[in-house]
Design a protein around this motif. Structure first.
Motif, short mmCIF file in Angstrom:
data_model
loop_
_atom_site.label_atom_id
_atom_site.label_comp_id
_atom_site.label_asym_id
_atom_site.label_seq_id
_atom_site.Cartn_x
_atom_site.Cartn_y
_atom_site.Cartn_z
N SER A 70 45.66 9.51 -2.73
CA SER A 70 46.42 9.63 -1.40
C SER A 70 47.15 8.32 -1.19
O SER A 70 47.98 8.30 -0.35
CB SER A 70 45.14 9.88 -0.41
OG SER A 70 44.25 10.79 -0.46
N GLU A 103 34.96 7.57 1.63
CA GLU A 103 34.76 8.49 2.80
C GLU A 103 35.43 8.00 4.11
O GLU A 103 35.78 8.93 4.94
CB GLU A 103 33.18 8.58 3.23
CG GLU A 103 32.61 9.56 2.53
CD GLU A 103 31.10 9.60 2.22
OE1 GLU A 103 30.63 9.43 3.40
OE2 GLU A 103 30.44 9.87 1.19
N ALA A 104 35.64 6.85 4.15
CA ALA A 104 36.02 6.35 5.57
C ALA A 104 37.84 6.70 5.52
O ALA A 104 38.24 6.56 6.47
CB ALA A 104 35.77 4.95 5.69
N GLN A 105 38.17 6.78 4.48
CA GLN A 105 39.57 6.93 4.42
C GLN A 105 40.02 8.37 4.00
O GLN A 105 41.17 8.68 4.00
CB GLN A 105 40.51 5.99 3.41
CG GLN A 105 39.60 5.99 2.12
CD GLN A 105 40.01 4.81 1.22
OE1 GLN A 105 41.31 4.35 1.20
NE2 GLN A 105 39.18 4.32 0.48
N LEU A 106 39.34 9.44 4.16
CA LEU A 106 39.61 10.75 4.18
C LEU A 106 39.51 11.43 5.40
O LEU A 106 38.17 11.21 5.98
CB LEU A 106 38.86 11.39 3.07
CG LEU A 106 38.69 10.75 1.57
CD1 LEU A 106 37.89 11.40 0.63
CD2 LEU A 106 40.11 10.74 1.01
N PHE A 107 40.56 11.90 5.97
CA PHE A 107 40.19 12.36 7.33
C PHE A 107 40.94 13.70 7.65
O PHE A 107 41.03 14.45 8.79
CB PHE A 107 40.77 11.49 8.52
CG PHE A 107 41.99 10.62 7.96
CD1 PHE A 107 43.29 11.41 8.10
CD2 PHE A 107 41.94 9.33 7.46
CE1 PHE A 107 44.30 10.75 7.64
CE2 PHE A 107 43.22 8.77 6.91
CZ PHE A 107 44.40 9.45 7.18
N THR A 108 41.68 14.37 6.54
CA THR A 108 42.15 15.83 6.81
C THR A 108 41.08 16.59 6.31
O THR A 108 40.12 16.47 5.90
CB THR A 108 43.52 15.85 6.09
OG1 THR A 108 43.23 16.13 4.63
CG2 THR A 108 44.33 14.60 6.28
N ASP A 113 35.12 2.27 0.35
CA ASP A 113 34.32 3.06 1.02
C ASP A 113 35.39 4.67 1.01
O ASP A 113 36.26 4.84 2.04
CB ASP A 113 33.85 3.16 2.52
CG ASP A 113 32.91 4.29 2.71
OD1 ASP A 113 32.95 5.32 2.16
OD2 ASP A 113 32.59 4.29 4.04
N ALA A 160 42.62 2.76 7.29
CA ALA A 160 43.33 3.74 6.36
C ALA A 160 44.44 4.45 6.73
O ALA A 160 45.39 4.76 5.96
CB ALA A 160 42.01 4.83 5.77
N ARG A 164 39.04 17.51 13.46
CA ARG A 164 38.38 17.13 12.28
C ARG A 164 36.85 16.45 12.65
O ARG A 164 36.12 16.19 11.81
CB ARG A 164 39.15 16.31 11.30
CG ARG A 164 38.87 15.59 10.22
CD ARG A 164 38.69 16.15 8.97
NE ARG A 164 37.98 15.18 7.92
CZ ARG A 164 36.77 15.17 7.68
NH1 ARG A 164 36.06 16.32 8.05
NH2 ARG A 164 36.17 14.46 7.02
N GLU A 220 45.25 15.84 2.42
CA GLU A 220 44.82 14.42 2.18
C GLU A 220 45.94 13.70 1.47
O GLU A 220 46.26 12.73 1.89
CB GLU A 220 43.46 14.40 1.47
CG GLU A 220 42.83 12.95 1.80
CD GLU A 220 42.38 12.74 3.09
OE1 GLU A 220 41.90 13.46 3.80
OE2 GLU A 220 43.01 11.74 3.67
N LEU A 277 40.89 1.66 -0.11
CA LEU A 277 39.66 0.84 0.40
C LEU A 277 38.48 1.20 -0.44
O LEU A 277 38.25 2.23 -1.14
CB LEU A 277 39.50 1.17 1.80
CG LEU A 277 40.68 0.92 2.76
CD1 LEU A 277 40.28 1.53 4.24
CD2 LEU A 277 41.17 -0.33 2.80
N ARG A 279 48.32 4.07 5.29
CA ARG A 279 49.10 5.22 4.60
C ARG A 279 50.20 5.54 5.33
O ARG A 279 50.78 6.80 5.66
CB ARG A 279 48.10 6.53 4.45
CG ARG A 279 47.49 6.25 3.11
CD ARG A 279 46.01 7.09 3.10
NE ARG A 279 46.23 8.43 3.11
CZ ARG A 279 45.25 9.35 3.30
NH1 ARG A 279 43.93 8.69 3.17
NH2 ARG A 279 45.46 10.51 3.13
#
Lengths: 582, 275
Positions: free
Chosen positions: A162, A100-105, A98, B214, B157, A111, A96, B218
């Motif tokens: 990722s 930042e919005a798809q990184l969550f670990t 943005d 997202a 998180r 990640e 995507l 995945r």
């Protein structure tokens, strides 16, 4: 999956899609068939429907976002309406816009592992893939870093990694390079080219970077207002200069040179590759030797700005983020004169944002001194300096809160303690300077992304600062949006403001700035007049930057007397046409 | 918030398998819950502090913890002092508004406070020395469903994420001259928070929406057996640690039964908390 053998990778037929609670369709009657192993790039202005198109590819539309859909949408033979996103994920990876919005670990490694874990990839294989992909995206040294501590460009590369870890049949990337340095962007396109060749991966990228589209794509699709308006091999598409100009899609500089010179050179089919154009021009210039001093005299008379007269002064500034051991800035000294328009360029993570945050006082140097207009700012509060120096941050949405554009713009002016009359004057000035007059009463979040960026500029301008810093004003902006913002900066500069602009857009920076500061990792590599800086090709490569395409073309023609410091298409064409006229 | 976030260091505690650390905390908690013997609880507390020391967990966190426990502890001592129901002999220290303050009650309150401290000080041993991903893998090794683990991991998180977004917004508004620290309470409520919380709310809404896309993109929830990158197999040091911790726990249990579960050496503990 045996059924996946005989069909196309992507098959959209007469697809019309409307978002929930919207009247106008975002995609109108789109037919797009992409064969397995194709490398397709989608270009188009902001709001053309590129993201919407991308989100169809793994069934996020309609499965997650809902909406009304008409027509056929089949990806790897699977009807997106009838399959879960996780079913599609076995075939399609999506990155995507943005990051930042798809990184969550909590760290880079996990990640990247996330998708592979979800797919049940065995551990040994997973480790291999992670090593490989982190190497490809230049993040090997950051495996334990929390994603939050990466620079914008690094985050973007992590998001790509990722998704690639799934080794999908199709990879879809929605503006994957909007925050990347030039060579980093090129690498992304190039890595995808390798994957495309080696693993027969089908690639679909949406981008504003026409140069790379031209260089890497098998096919280019042009979207405008939800419709496909042109499609075909890149040389065919980018030759349609009139159409592209009309819808504000950038034409690669070399193609534009040929187009401008078509009658002089007798060209009918235009090139999209630098070496081809260069060869054509060399043929034309053969035996000639352009004497260009006469041309540059006028150039030279337009006064070259004095480098630095000490309005903003940094003396041996070193900065270290708390809790880290590396210097994010190392002995940085520079001086910017009043009324200058300075560009800062350099690779992702070089410390550009850190530098301007130090200048503005959001961060305080670990050692060294910063003077603004002769005054040491080490004890100054950001809130109080806002009247002298303004910073327009990358993300406009981190500050908008008011119910109308006018109110939003007034906020800063009121905080500065201006009188009511002054506030009204400043608001009017700022709104006019950014061309937002017609949206005065609008709710900020109803504006387009490009206009929200302009609004964030207006919000700073209303405080009437002498110095304005733009941090990556071009991110996520189409050709028109970029130029509009740069024009705003130029206008403010002409009205006496000092402008410092960070960007990865070399075409833009070449055109608008007279002086460039090039940053390598945590230090200044070189500082000087823009046209001279772009001569130092090797040094620039060190910090993942290459000169604008037009400059590269000119440099390839230096043997014939063409000046290598040309920064704009018109300049080169002027020289060539003059030569023709002889 | 630093009390709960992982701090990267290379220490023997960091190197332990998260399962071992969970086992350790499990044992310590059982002992601290079951026994109200002051000496036993202090032994647990000292053990925790030693582990903190080995794991280089900043003692500044202990101060925060002590601060919290001190407040709760004082409350407990006061409440128990006044409202504790004597079951045997008791000592009145003083009277207030006709209500007696009993020494035994106050000591009972103190015991509860120490118990609380012993239990709470064990948490950072796991949380501050274990990154989220091995932690999640360890939970998976315990056969917990992944959806549950994921929610847990995301929640871990979430705090830093909100903090991050909030910091960015505060920075942006400071650049516009918005200085909330200089406002009085009334101004903060009427003018100060709005420019911070509206963008925060909107950003978080948008972010969670994007994150949803997202995560699904995945392959979250794919109908296959999930694998894990983190190796959570137990090493020699893990077995050794578990044996030591188990022996320590068993020893304290024995000590409790020998000296009295609640009585302790001073003999003031009532059997109220004996299981």
């Amino acid at each position: 999956m045996p059924e996946t053998e005989t069909h196309n990778a992507i098959e959209l037929v007469n697809l019309t899609y409307t978002y929930p609670e919207q009247d106008q369709p975002a995609l109108k009657d789109v037919t797009l068939v992409i064969e397995k192993g194709e490398y397709v790039v989608v270009v188009g202005p902001n709001g053309a429907g590129k993201t919407t198109l991308c989100l169809h590819m793994n069934g996020v539309i309609p499965n997650v976002l809902g909406g009304r859909i008409k027509g056929k949408s089949e990806i790897m033979g699977l009807n997106t309406r009838r399959h879960h996103v996780y079913d599609m994920a076995l075939h399609v990876g999506i990155v995507l816009q943005d990051p930042e919005a798809q990184l969550f670990t909590s760290d880079v490694r996990s990640e990247v592992a996330f998708a592979a874990e979800n797919l049940g990839v065995p551990r040994e294989e997973m480790i291999k893939r992670i090593d490989w992909i982190l190497d490809v995206v230049r993040l090997k040294d950051f495996v334990d870093r929390p994603p939050a501590q990466l620079s914008g460009g690094q985050k973007q590369r992590l998001a790509i990694a990722s998704s690639l870890v799934m080794q999908p049949n199709i990879i879809v990337l929605d503006e994957p390079t909007s925050q990347l340095d030039p060579i980093g962007s090129q690498e992304v396109f190039s890595v995808l080219r390798d994957l495309n060749k080696e693993l027969d991966m089908t690639v679909l990228i949406s981008t504003h970077k026409s140069d790379y589209a031209a260089k890497f794509a098998d096919r280019v699709v042009v979207l405008n207002e939800g419709k496909i308006v042109a499609e075909g091999p890149p040389e065919n598409v980018f030759s349609q200069v009139d159409l592209l100009d009309k819808i504000n899609v950038q034409v690669p500089a070399i193609t534009r040179v040929e187009w401008e010179m078509k009658s002089e050179l007798g060209i009918t089919d235009f090139s999209i590759h630098l070496d081809e154009t260069s060869a054509k021009l060399k043929k034309f210039l053969k035996g000639k030797n352009i004497v260009w001093e006469t041309l540059t005299d006028q150039e030279k008379t337009s006064e070259t700005p004095a480098l630095g007269e000490g309005y903003v002064e940094l003396d041996q500034v070193t900065f270290q983020y708390p809790g880290t051991k590396v210097n994010a800035l190392q002995d940085v000294s520079l001086s910017v004169g009043k009324g200058e328009f300075v560009g800062i360029i350099g690779q992702n993570g070089a410390g550009k944002t850190t530098l301007v945050k130090n200048i503005i006082g959001l961060l305080k140097p670990t050692s060294g001194k910063i003077l603004i207009d002769g005054k040491d700012i080490s004890e100054e509060l950001v809130e109080e300096m806002a009247q002298t120096i303004g910073l327009v941050l990358q993300n406009p949405d981190a500050q908008l809160f008011a119910m109308s554009v006018e109110e939003e713009v007034a906020f800063g002016a009121i905080n500065m303690g201006f009188s009511e009359v002054e506030v009204a004057e400043q608001v009017e000035y700022a709104i006019a300077a950014t061309g937002l007059e017609e949206f005065k009463e609008n709710y900020p979040f109803n504006l387009s992304f490009g206009d929200r960026r302009k609004l964030s500029v207006a919000a700073v301008v209303s405080m009437n600062p002498d110095i304005l810093i733009f941090d990556e004003p071009t991110t996520g902006q189409d050709y028109k949006g970029r130029r509009e913002l740069a024009d705003i900066a130029r206008n403010l500069n002409e009205r006496g403001r000092t402008i410092i602009m960070i960007t990865h857009d070399m075409d833009l920076i070449a055109e608008y700035t007279r002086r460039l500061i090039v940053m390598g990792t945590s230090r200044i590599l070189v500082d000087g007049p823009t046209e001279e800086i772009f001569q130092q090709v090797d040094l620039l490569a060190e910090t993942f930057i290459e000169p604008p395409q037009i400059t590269q073309l000119a440099q390839s023609l230096e043997k014939y007397g063409v000046p290598g410091e040309i920064l704009a298409v018109e300049e080169l064409c002027q020289i060539l046409k003059k030569e023709m006229g002889k | 918030m630093s009390l709960l976030t992982f701090i990267k260091k290379d220490t023997p505690v960091h190197r332990l398998n998260p399962l071992t650390k969970m086992f350790m905390i499990g044992i310590l908690w059982i002992v601290a819950f079951v026994s109200a013997n002051m000496i036993v609880m202090l032994a647990v507390l000292v053990f925790n502090i030693i582990i903190w020391f080995i794991g280089k967990i900043p003692f500044s966190n202990l101060k925060i913890l002590l601060g919290v426990v001190a407040i709760v502890g004082i409350l407990m001592i006061v409440i128990q002092g006044f409202f504790w129901h004597p079951t045997g002999e008791y000592t009145t220290l003083f009277s207030l508004l006709g209500k007696d303050f009993l020494l035994e009650g106050a000591l009972f309150g103190l015991t509860l406070a120490v118990k609380l401290l012993a239990i709470a000080s064990a948490i950072p041993i796991l949380v501050m020395t274990t990154p989220v991903s091995p932690f999640m893998a360890a939970l998976a090794a315990l056969k917990l469903p992944f959806k549950f683990i994921f929610v847990f991991g995301t929640a871990m998180r979430l705090v830093p994420l909100v903090q991050e977004v909030f910091d960015e917004i505060r920075e942006a508004q400071r650049l516009r001259g918005h200085n909330i620290t200089r406002m009085n309470l009334w101004k903060k409520i009427t003018k100060g928070y709005l420019p911070l919380f509206i963008p925060l709310l909107l950003s978080l809404l948008r972010k969670t929406n994007d994150m949803d896309i997202a995560i699904e993109s995945r392959a979250f929830g794919a109908p296959v057996k999930r694998s894990y990158l983190e190796d959570v197999s137990l090493k020699g040091r893990d077995y050794l640690t578990m044996i030591v911790v188990f022996a320590f726990g068993a020893g304290l249990m024995w000590l409790s039964s020998y000296m009295g579960w609640g009585a302790g050496v001073t003999g003031w503990m009532a059997p109220a908390v004996v299981p």
